[in-house]
Scaffold this motif. Structure first.
Motif, PDB file in Angstrom:
ATOM      1  N   LYS A 258      28.117  34.350  37.228  1.00 51.92           N
ATOM      2  CA  LYS A 258      29.118  35.377  37.510  1.00 51.92           C
ATOM      3  C   LYS A 258      30.477  34.700  37.691  1.00 51.92           C
ATOM      4  CE  LYS A 258      27.982  37.997  40.921  1.00 51.92           C
ATOM      5  NZ  LYS A 258      27.425  38.673  42.112  1.00 51.92           N
ATOM      6  N   THR A 259      31.504  35.265  37.037  1.00 48.36           N
ATOM      7  CA  THR A 259      32.831  34.669  37.108  1.00 48.36           C
ATOM      8  C   THR A 259      33.863  35.758  37.326  1.00 48.36           C
ATOM      9  OG1 THR A 259      32.145  32.949  35.540  1.00 48.36           O
ATOM     10  CG2 THR A 259      34.507  33.194  35.955  1.00 48.36           C
ATOM     11  N   GLU A 260      34.734  35.547  38.312  1.00 50.92           N
ATOM     12  CA  GLU A 260      35.845  36.453  38.556  1.00 50.92           C
ATOM     13  C   GLU A 260      37.113  35.865  37.943  1.00 50.92           C
ATOM     14  OE1 GLU A 260      37.501  39.234  42.224  1.00 50.92           O
ATOM     15  OE2 GLU A 260      36.219  37.494  42.643  1.00 50.92           O
ATOM     16  N   ASP A 261      37.948  36.705  37.357  1.00 51.51           N
ATOM     17  CA  ASP A 261      39.161  36.284  36.647  1.00 51.51           C
ATOM     18  C   ASP A 261      38.837  35.189  35.630  1.00 51.51           C
ATOM     19  OD1 ASP A 261      40.911  38.059  37.966  1.00 51.51           O
ATOM     20  OD2 ASP A 261      41.017  36.703  39.694  1.00 51.51           O
ATOM     21  N   PRO A 262      37.979  35.524  34.665  1.00 52.53           N
ATOM     22  CA  PRO A 262      37.528  34.482  33.726  1.00 52.53           C
ATOM     23  C   PRO A 262      38.556  34.185  32.636  1.00 52.53           C
ATOM     24  CG  PRO A 262      36.598  36.589  33.112  1.00 52.53           C
ATOM     25  CD  PRO A 262      37.379  36.828  34.384  1.00 52.53           C
ATOM     26  N   TYR A 263      38.478  33.006  32.080  1.00 52.78           N
ATOM     27  CA  TYR A 263      39.091  32.711  30.794  1.00 52.78           C
ATOM     28  C   TYR A 263      38.184  33.297  29.713  1.00 52.78           C
ATOM     29  CZ  TYR A 263      42.789  29.469  32.185  1.00 52.78           C
ATOM     30  OH  TYR A 263      43.932  28.917  32.713  1.00 52.78           O
TER      31      TYR A 263
ATOM     32  N   LEU B  95      38.125  40.411  28.539  1.00 55.19           N
ATOM     33  CA  LEU B  95      36.974  40.430  29.445  1.00 55.19           C
ATOM     34  C   LEU B  95      37.276  41.150  30.754  1.00 55.19           C
ATOM     35  CD1 LEU B  95      35.557  36.786  29.128  1.00 55.19           C
ATOM     36  CD2 LEU B  95      34.986  38.818  27.776  1.00 55.19           C
ATOM     37  N   GLY B  96      38.528  41.509  30.975  1.00 63.39           N
ATOM     38  CA  GLY B  96      38.887  42.087  32.256  1.00 63.39           C
ATOM     39  C   GLY B  96      38.824  41.042  33.353  1.00 63.39           C
ATOM     40  N   ARG B  97      38.487  41.483  34.575  1.00 62.92           N
ATOM     41  CA  ARG B  97      38.497  40.578  35.725  1.00 62.92           C
ATOM     42  C   ARG B  97      37.116  40.081  36.124  1.00 62.92           C
ATOM     43  NH1 ARG B  97      40.821  41.756  40.918  1.00 62.92           N
ATOM     44  NH2 ARG B  97      40.714  39.478  40.947  1.00 62.92           N
TER      45      ARG B  97
ATOM     46  N   ASP C 231      33.640  49.924  37.271  1.00 67.29           N
ATOM     47  CA  ASP C 231      32.170  49.910  37.254  1.00 67.29           C
ATOM     48  C   ASP C 231      31.632  48.485  37.306  1.00 67.29           C
ATOM     49  OD1 ASP C 231      32.256  52.636  37.110  1.00 67.29           O
ATOM     50  OD2 ASP C 231      31.778  52.765  34.974  1.00 67.29           O
ATOM     51  N   VAL C 232      32.184  47.618  36.460  1.00 67.69           N
ATOM     52  CA  VAL C 232      31.684  46.241  36.463  1.00 67.69           C
ATOM     53  C   VAL C 232      32.024  45.550  37.774  1.00 67.69           C
ATOM     54  CG1 VAL C 232      33.695  45.133  35.392  1.00 67.69           C
ATOM     55  CG2 VAL C 232      31.416  44.185  35.030  1.00 67.69           C
ATOM     56  N   GLU C 233      33.155  45.907  38.393  1.00 66.20           N
ATOM     57  CA  GLU C 233      33.483  45.311  39.690  1.00 66.20           C
ATOM     58  C   GLU C 233      32.446  45.704  40.742  1.00 66.20           C
ATOM     59  OE1 GLU C 233      37.144  45.075  42.964  1.00 66.20           O
ATOM     60  OE2 GLU C 233      37.323  46.355  41.201  1.00 66.20           O
ATOM     61  N   SER C 234      32.024  46.965  40.742  1.00 68.52           N
ATOM     62  CA  SER C 234      31.017  47.421  41.687  1.00 68.52           C
ATOM     63  C   SER C 234      29.708  46.662  41.506  1.00 68.52           C
ATOM     64  CB  SER C 234      30.784  48.924  41.522  1.00 68.52           C
ATOM     65  OG  SER C 234      29.717  49.366  42.321  1.00 68.52           O
TER      66      SER C 234
END
Length: 310
Positions: A124-129, A159-161, A199-202
């Motif tokens: 799982k990666t937040e703020d990905p490249y 990819l969004g965040r 949705d993906v953040e949740s």
């Protein structure tokens, strides 16, 4: 808005209700779909005579928020590609009660299909490249729209965040957000599962690494509710289709028969074959009663409800 329902007992397969709302002047089908947790194709098929961009103030809009659960274990994450929908079965709460959540997604085009089978979340990666794979770099270069070898986090990152990597060999298959939410509910990706950012953040906050993910392709689902047998049919792309905008077609009737055969041993039912054929031919994505015991209209079954928007 995530759609969340109490998980029914094993002998019940249907959750939710089809809703009807009245459009405001500034509404679009896409905006209403996002508000109610429904994707583009679902909204378009449920409202075939409504303009996608200008429904018109006062127009009654159908929100297809009733679902037959996929034929898969009710655990972890289940993705039904034909339906373009993700189901998540969270662990039981403090009162030992369970729920099911469901979200619209975008999936792979015919020439960039999403693989089927059992997998799991490995990272799982937040703020990905975003590192575009060679296939996408080649495609974009041929279109005269070259991409850099790496796209940093930010509003231009497709990819969004949030991204969650799946354990699928042979490619970088992800569940991720997007900077183009208008495409949710369409076959537009290069094989990844794309979701609305909220949705993906949740899910990102709640799905641990190692969560089981099952990817299925069930254009027709069958299920039981209150002693009635229901079918939910979704259209499919022709075998020679090249992209998401090619015409869709109803699934084969044999898929419906196969889906019914898989659950008929769970209870007696007489199938109305005319109703079954009409349901599959329409492929509206809305569950329809196909058992012959009663000739029931949608309002009689209680599957419709009106909503007053706040």
């Amino acid at each position: 808005m995530a759609l969340s329902f109490p998980l029914p007992p094993p002998n019940v397969d249907v959750v939710g209700h089809v809703q009807r709302v009245t459009a405001d002047r500034e509404d679009t089908l896409l905006a209403l779909g996002r508000e109610y947790g429904v994707g583009y194709e679902e909204m378009r098929r449920a409202n075939p005579d409504v303009d996608v961009w200008l429904p018109g103030e006062g127009t009654e809009i159908v929100i297809p928020s009733r679902f037959i659960l996929p034929a898969a274990p009710r655990d972890g994450v289940v993705i039904n590609l034909a339906e373009m929908r993700l189901y998540y079965y969270p662990p039981a709460d403090a009162q030992d009660l369970r729920r099911v959540e469901t979200y619209p997604i975008s999936v792979g085009r015919m020439d960039w299909g999403t693989p089927l089978g059992e997998t799991r979340i490995t990272e799982k990666t937040e703020d990905p490249y975003w590192f575009p794979p060679e296939s996408i770099l080649t495609e974009r270069a041929a279109q005269g729209r070259p991409l850099p070898s790496a796209v940093p986090p930010g509003p231009d990152n497709p990819l969004g965040r949030h991204k969650m990597r799946l354990d699928i060999p042979g490619g970088a298959y992800l569940i991720h957000g997007t900077n183009e939410p208008r495409g949710i509910g369409m076959r537009v990706t290069h094989g990844c599962i794309r979701m609305f950012p909220e949705d993906v953040e949740s899910l990102f906050e709640r799905l641990p690494v190692g969560t089981d993910v099952r990817i299925v392709n069930q254009p027709v689902k069958a299920g039981w509710m209150a002693g009635e047998l229901l079918i939910e049919a979704h259209p499919v792309l022709p075998a020679d289709a090249e992209n998401a905008y090619d015409p869709l077609k109803p699934p084969p009737v044999r898929d419906a028969v196969r889906a019914l055969a898989g659950i008929l041993d769970e209870g007696p039912a007489r199938v109305d074959h005319d109703r079954l054929t009409r349901s599959v031919g329409t492929a509206s994505g809305i569950p329809v009663v196909v058992s012959r015991s009663l000739d029931i209209s949608p309002t009689d079954t209680g599957q419709w409800s009106s909503v007053v928007r706040q």
